[in-house]
Scaffold this motif. Structure first.
Motif, mmCIF file in Angstrom:
data_model
loop_
_atom_site.group_PDB
_atom_site.id
_atom_site.type_symbol
_atom_site.label_atom_id
_atom_site.label_comp_id
_atom_site.label_asym_id
_atom_site.label_seq_id
_atom_site.Cartn_x
_atom_site.Cartn_y
_atom_site.Cartn_z
ATOM 1 N N ARG A 24 6.635 3.030 6.280
ATOM 2 C CA ARG A 24 7.677 1.840 5.723
ATOM 3 C C ARG A 24 7.973 1.081 6.913
ATOM 4 O O ARG A 24 8.774 -0.263 6.771
ATOM 5 C CB ARG A 24 8.751 3.260 5.452
ATOM 6 C CG ARG A 24 8.693 3.719 3.606
ATOM 7 C CD ARG A 24 9.283 4.230 3.432
ATOM 8 N NE ARG A 24 11.273 4.128 3.192
ATOM 9 C CZ ARG A 24 12.014 3.081 2.165
ATOM 10 N NH1 ARG A 24 11.078 2.114 1.423
ATOM 11 N NH2 ARG A 24 12.613 2.923 2.160
ATOM 12 N N LEU A 82 10.062 -2.521 6.168
ATOM 13 C CA LEU A 82 11.418 -2.265 4.868
ATOM 14 C C LEU A 82 12.677 -1.238 5.164
ATOM 15 O O LEU A 82 13.524 -1.423 5.048
ATOM 16 C CB LEU A 82 10.553 -0.819 4.326
ATOM 17 C CG LEU A 82 9.733 -1.450 2.909
ATOM 18 C CD1 LEU A 82 9.104 -0.168 2.260
ATOM 19 C CD2 LEU A 82 10.201 -2.624 1.921
ATOM 20 N N TYR A 130 0.005 -1.603 -1.012
ATOM 21 C CA TYR A 130 0.681 -0.407 -0.518
ATOM 22 C C TYR A 130 0.718 0.060 -2.257
ATOM 23 O O TYR A 130 1.393 -0.427 -2.839
ATOM 24 C CB TYR A 130 2.048 -1.308 0.008
ATOM 25 C CG TYR A 130 3.056 0.038 0.214
ATOM 26 C CD1 TYR A 130 2.382 1.336 0.988
ATOM 27 C CD2 TYR A 130 4.065 -0.594 -0.253
ATOM 28 C CE1 TYR A 130 3.638 2.477 0.673
ATOM 29 C CE2 TYR A 130 5.309 0.424 -0.261
ATOM 30 C CZ TYR A 130 5.223 1.725 0.163
ATOM 31 O OH TYR A 130 5.999 2.973 0.894
ATOM 32 N N PRO A 137 3.468 3.145 -2.742
ATOM 33 C CA PRO A 137 4.365 3.848 -2.304
ATOM 34 C C PRO A 137 4.592 5.216 -2.751
ATOM 35 O O PRO A 137 3.686 6.206 -3.489
ATOM 36 C CB PRO A 137 5.336 3.129 -2.991
ATOM 37 C CG PRO A 137 5.487 2.217 -3.766
ATOM 38 C CD PRO A 137 3.674 2.166 -3.875
ATOM 39 N N PHE A 179 7.775 3.301 -8.686
ATOM 40 C CA PHE A 179 8.912 3.688 -10.072
ATOM 41 C C PHE A 179 8.708 1.646 -9.819
ATOM 42 O O PHE A 179 8.684 0.848 -8.477
ATOM 43 C CB PHE A 179 10.540 3.280 -9.297
ATOM 44 C CG PHE A 179 10.985 5.102 -9.153
ATOM 45 C CD1 PHE A 179 11.423 5.699 -10.279
ATOM 46 C CD2 PHE A 179 11.045 5.832 -8.044
ATOM 47 C CE1 PHE A 179 11.563 6.857 -10.084
ATOM 48 C CE2 PHE A 179 11.567 7.354 -7.855
ATOM 49 C CZ PHE A 179 11.255 7.945 -9.051
ATOM 50 N N TYR A 180 9.209 1.163 -11.606
ATOM 51 C CA TYR A 180 8.929 0.159 -11.411
ATOM 52 C C TYR A 180 10.343 -0.569 -12.420
ATOM 53 O O TYR A 180 10.698 1.121 -12.997
ATOM 54 C CB TYR A 180 7.900 -0.268 -12.290
ATOM 55 C CG TYR A 180 6.439 -0.087 -10.917
ATOM 56 C CD1 TYR A 180 6.160 -0.657 -10.043
ATOM 57 C CD2 TYR A 180 5.801 0.702 -10.946
ATOM 58 C CE1 TYR A 180 5.255 -0.862 -9.140
ATOM 59 C CE2 TYR A 180 4.601 0.573 -10.449
ATOM 60 C CZ TYR A 180 4.723 -0.010 -9.082
ATOM 61 O OH TYR A 180 3.685 0.595 -8.358
ATOM 62 N N TYR A 181 10.717 -1.302 -12.352
ATOM 63 C CA TYR A 181 11.281 -1.752 -13.541
ATOM 64 C C TYR A 181 11.400 -0.984 -14.463
ATOM 65 O O TYR A 181 10.432 -1.782 -15.860
ATOM 66 C CB TYR A 181 11.495 -3.727 -13.731
ATOM 67 C CG TYR A 181 11.690 -4.081 -12.419
ATOM 68 C CD1 TYR A 181 12.609 -4.737 -12.041
ATOM 69 C CD2 TYR A 181 10.321 -4.884 -11.665
ATOM 70 C CE1 TYR A 181 13.096 -5.063 -10.711
ATOM 71 C CE2 TYR A 181 10.442 -5.190 -10.612
ATOM 72 C CZ TYR A 181 11.915 -5.421 -10.267
ATOM 73 O OH TYR A 181 12.179 -5.879 -8.665
ATOM 74 N N GLN A 191 -1.357 -2.819 -8.746
ATOM 75 C CA GLN A 191 -0.799 -3.391 -8.454
ATOM 76 C C GLN A 191 -0.896 -3.410 -6.961
ATOM 77 O O GLN A 191 -0.665 -4.507 -5.787
ATOM 78 C CB GLN A 191 0.891 -2.643 -8.336
ATOM 79 C CG GLN A 191 1.439 -3.372 -7.962
ATOM 80 C CD GLN A 191 2.055 -3.058 -6.195
ATOM 81 O OE1 GLN A 191 2.822 -3.886 -5.407
ATOM 82 N NE2 GLN A 191 2.407 -1.515 -6.148
ATOM 83 N N CYS A 243 12.607 0.432 -6.503
ATOM 84 C CA CYS A 243 11.359 -0.785 -7.188
ATOM 85 C C CYS A 243 11.803 -1.323 -5.584
ATOM 86 O O CYS A 243 11.262 -2.121 -5.298
ATOM 87 C CB CYS A 243 11.475 -0.963 -7.851
ATOM 88 S SG CYS A 243 13.187 -1.549 -8.901
ATOM 89 N N ALA A 244 12.272 -0.882 -4.717
ATOM 90 C CA ALA A 244 12.395 -1.890 -3.579
ATOM 91 C C ALA A 244 11.297 -1.750 -2.991
ATOM 92 O O ALA A 244 10.854 -3.265 -2.395
ATOM 93 C CB ALA A 244 13.446 -1.265 -2.259
ATOM 94 N N ASP A 245 10.389 -0.613 -2.992
ATOM 95 C CA ASP A 245 9.336 -0.594 -1.791
ATOM 96 C C ASP A 245 8.174 -1.153 -2.551
ATOM 97 O O ASP A 245 7.149 -2.184 -2.178
ATOM 98 C CB ASP A 245 8.833 1.068 -2.648
ATOM 99 C CG ASP A 245 9.025 1.812 -0.411
ATOM 100 O OD1 ASP A 245 9.924 1.323 -0.624
ATOM 101 O OD2 ASP A 245 8.612 3.044 -1.000
ATOM 102 N N PHE A 246 8.969 -2.057 -4.677
ATOM 103 C CA PHE A 246 7.423 -3.150 -4.871
ATOM 104 C C PHE A 246 8.395 -4.234 -4.508
ATOM 105 O O PHE A 246 7.077 -5.138 -4.354
ATOM 106 C CB PHE A 246 8.013 -2.826 -5.849
ATOM 107 C CG PHE A 246 7.063 -3.273 -6.971
ATOM 108 C CD1 PHE A 246 5.972 -3.571 -7.883
ATOM 109 C CD2 PHE A 246 7.667 -5.227 -7.881
ATOM 110 C CE1 PHE A 246 5.447 -4.888 -8.226
ATOM 111 C CE2 PHE A 246 7.201 -5.795 -8.637
ATOM 112 C CZ PHE A 246 5.944 -6.075 -8.961
#
Lengths: 294, 265
Positions: free
Chosen positions: A47, A52, A80, A82, A86-88, A142, B103-106
């Motif tokens: 990160r 980040l 990348y 992770p 998690f996505y929207y 992605q 989803c900050a990593d996205f």
């Protein structure tokens, strides 16, 4: 040429340690393994590479340019994945992927479909209807859709079934053959063993060792199993180079690294029932790095 | 552009709900005015019967409630409160949404700088508060005209809405700053809510005790008065300038703090 160069990178979260003086470099075109137990600092390092988080001290460069300062330009060519995907939630898979693609120039949108076909991913499902493994697949597509020159994978295989893992590894190998450099973080050694050339081992926030994975496995370590008739004097094997010493009733196990003759000398005049000398698995080699020193 | 669109989309439902609530409040409020006007009761006498403190808390100071402008000006307190909550929540959530949703990593590993993400989010915020403001404007003129022989008091309401917009901008900036500085969305929204309550209580205290008048400066709710806006048609220029400058400072702080931030997974 080094793609990634990490130099004395340190990150503290308040007083809590993230990583301490981490240094290693990844060469162009290699698949580099990054191994360590949970909470050892793998994600923190990654990160920081992606800016980040801001390092407390030390530096990291990608293609010779500072990660924080030139982060946005460097990330054009970085893919990348992770560790926690998690996505929207309310979006469809295809919407998330198109959204992701919209941040890059000259994206080949047909690649989304191609990658989704390979990974057997339904593009029209909603993100919140997906299982963990399927979300991981979204992450993989992605991360790869813009054909990155550097691929950073943080524990990528969690939730994928063995068949998918295989397909995923093939995909990574193909990208690697096309010239992409890969940084592959994991706590599962067998997958690192399958894919990576060199590996850095991280434990409690510091790099313990950087080694060529084949050397490590083949030339250095031997696994000994000694079965005794009577009592065992454990101190007899208080030798340099012996690790992972365990006593199990009449059986003694240990790993040994060094001149094999020293062990042979120790074995003289010992009342042995059986003796076994084997190639250790990587898991066993790593165990002694993993064990916390008290 | 993509981040902006995403943020607008994410807020569309909540904006519709906020606007509906606002229209309903104006509608219900002006219905009450009809009741007032029809009852033929001497309102001034009736009002004089209530303790001054109670009237002040509900925003009914010294205005003449039997006039439509006076009656409407009482609403300004509620508009301020509603608009403040809407704006502050928007700011706090917009800035910290990705971290809340994990989803900050996205988003923040895309090849753009952080301010290129925060900027469109805040522009979306400005558009949202502007729509909220316009809806309030339209509904106000419409319902006032229904009860005022077709005269919607357009110019008075315009001045009032301008004051409201400046306040909204301030609260958007305040929320965004909390979103950027504080640990998570939950904390940012709680602190923002507490701030609004605090500002409101101070403004009531100032009304009740003359000795506390010096506190006026710390609560934005005291920067504009409904009666001055609606009846005198005057917008306090110094108040507007101070609020705009403070908003600008808060927005700048947001950008700096967010740039330095360690993003959570």
């Amino acid at each position: 040429m080094n793609v990634i160069e990490i130099n004395q990178l340190t990150k503290y979260y308040g007083k809590h340690r993230g990583i301490e003086n981490v240094s290693f470099s990844v060469e162009e075109g290699e698949i580099f393994g990054f191994i360590g137990p949970n909470g050892s600092g793998k994600s923190t390092t990654i990160r920081a590479l992606l800016s980040l988080i801001h390092p407390t001290s030390g530096s990291a460069t990608i293609w010779g340019r500072d990660c924080i300062k030139y982060g946005s330009e460097l990330r054009r060519d970085i893919g990348y994945l992770p560790s926690e995907v998690f996505y929207y939630e309310h979006m469809k898979v295809i919407e998330v992927l198109n959204y992701s693609a919209s941040f890059y120039d000259n994206v080949d949108y047909t690649r989304i479909q191609t990658l989704a076909d390979v990974m057997d991913l339904d593009l029209n499902k909603r993100i919140d209807d997906l299982s963990y493994g399927n979300k991981k697949k979204v992450g993989i597509v992605q991360g790869l859709l813009h054909e990155p020159k550097l691929i950073i994978l943080d524990e990528p295989t969690g939730g994928l079934d063995p068949l998918m893992q295989q397909k995923f590894f093939d995909l990574i190998r193909t990208e690697n053959k096309k010239g992409a450099t890969v940084l592959f973080s994991s706590h599962i050694l067998s997958e690192v063993q399958k894919l990576c050339g060199r590996v850095a081992i991280i434990k409690d926030g510091t790099i313990v060792k950087i080694e060529n994975i084949r050397d490590m496995q083949k030339h250095n370590y031997k696994k000994f199993t000694l079965e005794y008739k009577g009592l065992i004097d454990v101190h007899h094997f208080n030798l340099e180079g012996i690790t992972n010493l365990t006593l199990n009733e009449n059986t003694l196990h240990f790993l040994f690294k060094g001149d094999i003759n020293r062990i042979v000398a120790r074995l003289q005049d010992q009342a042995l029932l059986n003796l076994l000398v084997e190639e250790p698995s990587l898991e066993e080699i790593f165990m002694h790095y993993y064990q916390k020193e008290d | 552009m993509n981040v902006f669109k995403k943020e607008m989309k994410a807020n569309v439902t909540s904006l519709i709900i906020w606007c509906c609530a606002q229209v309903f409040i104006i509608y219900a409020g002006m219905m009450k005015y009809q009741g007032f006007a029809d009852s033929n009761v001497d309102m001034s006498k009736l009002m004089a019967g209530f303790p001054k403190e109670i009237m002040l808390i509900f925003g009914v100071g010294s205005v003449d409630l039997t006039k439509v402008a006076g009656f409407y000006s009482v609403f300004f307190l509620y508009f301020m409160l509603l608009a403040a909550i809407h704006a502050v929540m928007f700011g706090a959530v917009a800035v910290s949404r990705e971290e809340r949703d994990h989803c900050a990593d996205f988003l923040y590993t895309k090849p753009i700088r952080r301010f290129q993400i925060i900027m469109p989010k805040l522009i979306a915020g400005v558009i949202n508060i502007l729509i909220f403001n316009m809806v309030t404007f339209g509904a106000s003129v419409f319902f006032i005209s229904l009860h005022n022989n077709g005269d919607g008091l357009f110019s008075q309401v315009s001045v009032t809405m301008l004051a409201l917009f400046i306040l909204q901008l301030f609260f958007l900036a305040l929320g965004a700053m909390f979103g950027a500085v504080l640990k998570n969305t939950k904390l940012a929204t709680s602190v923002s809510g507490a701030c609004i309550l605090g500002f409101f209580l101070v403004s009531v205290a100032v009304d009740l005790y003359d000795k506390l008048a010096f506190l006026e400066i710390i609560t934005p709710f005291k920067y504009f008065e409904g009666s001055t806006l609606m009846i005198d048609e005057q917008l306090s220029f110094p108040s507007a300038v101070i609020l705009l400058i403070v908003s600008l400072i808060l927005f700048t702080l947001t950008f700096f703090a967010f740039n330095k931030r360690d993003l959570k997974t």
